[in-house]
Motif scaffolding. Sequence first.
Motif, short mmCIF file in Angstrom:
data_model
loop_
_atom_site.label_atom_id
_atom_site.label_comp_id
_atom_site.label_asym_id
_atom_site.label_seq_id
_atom_site.Cartn_x
_atom_site.Cartn_y
_atom_site.Cartn_z
N ALA A 125 0.79 -0.87 -0.65
CA ALA A 125 -0.39 0.20 -0.27
C ALA A 125 0.93 0.90 -0.15
N HIS A 126 2.12 1.62 0.87
CA HIS A 126 2.76 2.35 0.94
C HIS A 126 3.52 2.56 0.01
N MET A 127 3.52 1.49 -1.02
CA MET A 127 4.13 1.67 -2.40
C MET A 127 3.39 1.48 -3.66
N LEU A 128 1.54 1.53 -3.09
CA LEU A 128 0.85 1.82 -4.10
C LEU A 128 0.87 3.86 -4.03
N THR A 129 0.53 5.09 -2.71
CA THR A 129 0.88 5.23 -2.65
C THR A 129 2.35 6.32 -3.14
N ASP A 130 3.16 5.53 -2.82
CA ASP A 130 4.58 5.93 -3.30
C ASP A 130 4.55 6.47 -4.93
N THR A 131 4.16 5.37 -5.49
CA THR A 131 4.02 5.70 -7.08
C THR A 131 3.47 6.83 -7.51
N GLY A 132 2.18 6.87 -7.05
CA GLY A 132 1.23 8.12 -7.15
C GLY A 132 1.88 9.04 -6.47
N SER A 133 2.66 9.76 -5.88
CA SER A 133 2.94 10.35 -5.09
C SER A 133 4.16 10.75 -5.76
N LEU A 134 5.70 10.00 -6.67
CA LEU A 134 6.23 10.03 -7.31
C LEU A 134 5.63 10.72 -8.51
N LEU A 135 4.65 10.06 -8.89
CA LEU A 135 4.02 10.90 -10.46
C LEU A 135 3.12 12.22 -10.34
N LEU A 136 2.99 12.27 -8.95
CA LEU A 136 2.50 14.07 -8.13
C LEU A 136 3.60 14.64 -8.26
N ALA A 137 4.68 13.95 -7.88
CA ALA A 137 6.00 14.60 -8.34
C ALA A 137 6.51 15.86 -9.55
N TRP A 138 6.32 13.88 -9.93
CA TRP A 138 7.43 14.62 -11.57
C TRP A 138 5.57 15.58 -11.69
N PHE A 139 4.24 15.34 -12.15
CA PHE A 139 3.62 16.63 -12.30
C PHE A 139 3.70 17.64 -11.64
N GLY A 140 4.20 18.05 -10.74
CA GLY A 140 4.35 19.75 -10.30
C GLY A 140 5.90 20.03 -10.33
N TYR A 141 6.62 19.14 -11.35
CA TYR A 141 7.61 19.45 -11.74
C TYR A 141 7.79 20.46 -13.28
N ARG A 142 6.88 19.31 -13.41
CA ARG A 142 5.99 19.74 -15.28
C ARG A 142 5.70 20.95 -14.83
N LEU A 143 4.39 21.23 -14.13
CA LEU A 143 3.96 23.00 -14.30
C LEU A 143 4.61 23.88 -13.71
N ALA A 144 5.82 23.81 -13.37
CA ALA A 144 6.39 24.33 -12.12
C ALA A 144 7.02 25.11 -13.76
N ALA A 145 7.36 24.46 -14.44
CA ALA A 145 8.77 24.57 -15.79
C ALA A 145 7.40 25.80 -16.55
N ARG A 146 6.41 25.73 -16.19
CA ARG A 146 5.53 26.43 -17.26
C ARG A 146 5.87 27.90 -16.97
N PRO A 147 6.13 28.45 -18.51
CA PRO A 147 5.99 30.26 -17.93
C PRO A 147 4.95 30.65 -17.42
N ALA A 148 4.87 32.31 -17.03
CA ALA A 148 4.21 32.44 -16.59
C ALA A 148 2.77 33.17 -17.64
N ASP A 149 1.49 33.88 -17.37
CA ASP A 149 0.81 34.36 -17.97
C ASP A 149 0.06 35.27 -17.03
N PRO A 150 -0.62 36.05 -18.44
CA PRO A 150 -1.38 37.35 -17.23
C PRO A 150 -2.58 36.67 -16.13
N ALA A 151 -2.64 35.84 -16.30
CA ALA A 151 -3.59 35.62 -14.55
C ALA A 151 -2.65 34.66 -13.75
N ARG A 152 -1.18 34.32 -14.23
CA ARG A 152 -0.38 34.26 -13.04
C ARG A 152 0.93 34.41 -13.42
N SER A 153 0.99 35.83 -12.47
CA SER A 153 1.70 36.78 -13.27
C SER A 153 3.57 36.13 -12.56
#
Length: 285
Positions: A41-69
């Motif tokens: 179960a820990h590994m299941l949540t870890d897999t989801g959490s690691l993918l969530l961390a990856w998603f966080g990095y992906r979004l963080a790399a996006r440039p600013a826009d007029p709605a999110r300076s």
Amino acid sequence: MTTADARRRVVLAAMLTGGFMLAEVIGGLVSGSLALLADAAHMLTDTGSLLLAWFGYRLAARPADPARSYGFGRMKVLAAFTNGVLLVLLAVWIVWEAVARLLAPVEVMGSLMLGVAVLGLVVNIIAFWILHGGAHAHDLNLRGALWHVAGDMLGSVAAILAAGLILWQGWTIADPLLSILVAGLAFYGGVRIIGASGHILLEGVPEGLGGAAIIADLTANVPGVAAVAHVHAWALTESRPLVTLEVTPEPGADADSVRRAVKARLAHAFGASHATVEVIAPPAA
């Protein structure tokens, strides 16, 4: 360590933990081991959490826009906060199941449990090494992922110990007891990640950026500064502090030169490269 490197390490760790999770589920069900099921179960949540961390990095790399300076930089912190919450919930679930096993013990196949736990430990050590090789003390997102994998690694160690006690002395109670120990470690890690990321999300003052310290430093080290007031410090991410303040220059000092000197001092002494400095005209003589 670059963001691309951290993102790559997180994906590799997710592939390892997700791939072995199925083996632990099967092993836990067949052997009757709560320690293996808890680790799965820990590994299941870890897999989801690691993918969530990856998603966080992906979004963080996006440039600013007029709605999110400021862009999406804080998504990494939000992902870390979510991972911390998942760790706490996982710890509660493990304790709940362990107490049920203590009240109603079940037969556990120690030999199968031991074999699966040893393989799980090897996988977790590899995943931990991958993440730790890119770990940075100020990267909460990576720290959250690392805590998850560290909990997995300790869970495998607990399962190995429990299997050894079962095979040696027939102590099936070792399985839920050691599971509770692992749950306590997961809870501790989750609370720490929640505290650190929550402080940023609540616009808390970063360590070392207190208003009194900034005022004392600027008045002592920046020529032409008569007074500093209305200091506000917070952080967009764990490594990107922001500061706003008002500066009153000494009579005769060039206001623009003072402003530039203050910004340079904040960047050099406090690591605050993004500062808004308002210059207040000194009172007339």
